[in-house]
Design an enzyme around this catalytic site. Structure first.
Site, short mmCIF file in Angstrom:
data_model
loop_
_atom_site.label_atom_id
_atom_site.label_comp_id
_atom_site.label_asym_id
_atom_site.label_seq_id
_atom_site.Cartn_x
_atom_site.Cartn_y
_atom_site.Cartn_z
N HIS A 165 0.52 1.94 -0.20
CA HIS A 165 1.69 1.12 -0.51
C HIS A 165 2.19 1.50 -1.89
CE1 HIS A 165 4.18 -2.47 -1.21
NE2 HIS A 165 4.17 -2.63 0.09
N ASP B 195 2.02 -3.45 7.56
CA ASP B 195 2.69 -2.82 8.70
C ASP B 195 1.70 -2.30 9.74
OD1 ASP B 195 5.37 -3.01 7.56
OD2 ASP B 195 4.68 -1.52 6.13
#
Length: 440
Positions: A317, A374
């Protein structure tokens, strides 16, 4: 007296104040630059003739905000100071939305009144149905969502002035309520299905599922674990500091555009595959692995090779250098919903193998490539029956409270000016105009 940073340029020394946030974050304030020994502060460019260059703005603070706090190194996410773990366990999406937008958890009366406002605004203006009919059947739901949010402003033109504190709560409820109605209608349009109107007997998330999946002759079977899982997805995505779409909303709002225009711009920014499309990319990756007959073992090895063209989606991320706190929550929900539905999913088996390998393999551990939110949210939406092209739309519904909260915060800041970044020009210097006959 505040601490100062010193900048030496062309033999002169300038001082810039260091601003410290409530959680210890430090920033150098470029708007109050002063030459050493001087008394009149000004912005950096005015004082020195220089600007800062920070492509992608990864080291630039565009605002001060009291909405959301993230510590990527420690894996912390808080809405108005409340840890995301507590909110996911004890709260629901609409309560978290109220917290983000209005700065506090609602009382029982405030919850009831806000829920009533959402119910009052859940129906779209009937003439908007004709706009849906104008889109081709293969239109992407995100294109329809952005267009229809913008079009909503045409039907309520008397309510969409930039910001009016007396009417803003009603306007916020309108956008928050209608975004799910537009989203559901967009899906029905893309599938050639009849539109299903909202039903006031359902709460926010259940009503969205009703509009998505009910038929005129058969209502969708409302399973509590499904409603809870989708509500959690909405809550976990409700805000995430100054990401691409949220900073886009603030940029558009800084021109005093309306809430609807600003949110429509946020949808467009979110649509990009590097932002809101990540969970779709995860499902596509897992599907490709499954089709190849691999259980994930070969893919893990290929992902470590620079020239293989294989990339492990849903890991790592931009902000988190630790385990994404939302991923831990959504992973538990993923296991829970699949167990309750008594369904196995080969893609989930592959996902678990990828996660296990990545968390133990030195290659991924050293690079801090932990699973992010996700990675599992796509599995849940797949289990619910939400098609891949709607994944980013679900993200947009969830992120709407954060967009509204940031719009409100910017509008209430009396120091706000229209966003206007500078640039470093690297093009052609002064050049004469060449007549057409002399051009080669």
């Amino acid at each position: 007296m505040s601490k100062m940073a010193k900048l030496e340029l062309d033999g002169k020394v300038y001082e810039l104040p260091i601003v410290e946030g409530s959680e210890g974050e430090k920033a150098i304030d470029l708007t109050r630059c002063v030459e050493l020994g001087g008394t009149k502060p000004g912005d950096l460019r005015a004082k020195t003739g220089c600007i800062t260059l920070d492509p992608s703005l990864g080291n630039t603070g565009s605002c001060s905000s009291n909405i959301t706090f993230i510590d990527g190194e420690r894996g912390i996410l808080r809405y108005r100071g409340i840890p995301i773990e507590e909110l996911a366990e004890k709260s629901r999406f609409i309560e978290a939305a109220y917290l983000l937008i209005f700065g506090k958890l609602p009382t029982s009366l405030e919850t009831h009144m806000f829920s009533q406002m959402l119910e009052n605004h859940e129906l779209l203006h009937e003439d908007m149905k004709f706009h849906f009919q104008g889109f081709p059947p293969y239109s992407h739901p995100m294109a329809i969502l952005s267009s229809m949010i913008n079009a909503t402003g045409c039907f309520y033109h008397d309510k969409i002035e930039h910001y009016n504190p007396d009417t803003f709560k009603d306007l916020a409820a309108m956008l928050l309520s209608q975004v799910r109605t537009i989203a559901a209608f967009s899906y029905r349009k893309s599938r050639g299905l009849p539109i299903i109107y909202p039903d006031p007997k359902y709460k926010y998330t259940a009503n969205f599922l009703h509009m998505m999946f009910s038929l005129p002759y058969k209502e969708y079977e409302m399973r509590p674990e499904v409603v809870s899982a989708l509500d959690t997805i909405f809550l976990l995505h409700a805000d995430h500091e100054q990401n691409c779409s949220t900073s886009t909303v603030r940029t558009v709002a800084s021109s005093q555009a309306s809430l609807f225009a600003s949110a429509a711009a946020g949808v467009c920014a979110l649509w990009g595959p590097l932002h809101g499309g990540a969970n779709q990319a995860v499902i596509e990756m897992l599907s490709d692995i499954h089709r190849s007959g691999d259980d994930g073992t070969r893919f893990i090895e290929d992902a470590k090779k620079k020239d293989s063209g294989k990339r492990l989606m849903g890991f790592g991320h931009r902000i988190y250098k630790n385990y994404d706190p939302r991923a831990k929550i959504i992973k538990a929900k993923c296991d829970e919903i699949l167990n309750s539905m008594k369904r196995s999913d080969p893609l989930l088996d592959i996902a678990k193998k990828l996660e296990e390998a990545a968390l133990q393999d030195p290659y991924f551990v050293e690079r801090r490539l932990y699973p992010n939110v996700d990675f599992y949210s796509g599995i849940i939406m797949r289990a619910i029956g939400i098609p891949v092209e709607m994944f980013t739309v679900i993200f947009a519904i969830g992120r709407t409270p954060g967009w509204i909260a940031n719009f409100k915060e910017l509008a209430e800041d009396k120091t706000t000016r229209i966003n206007r970044p500078r640039q470093v020009y690297i093009g052609q210097t002064l050049s004469p105009y060449t007549p057409k006959q002399d051009r080669t």
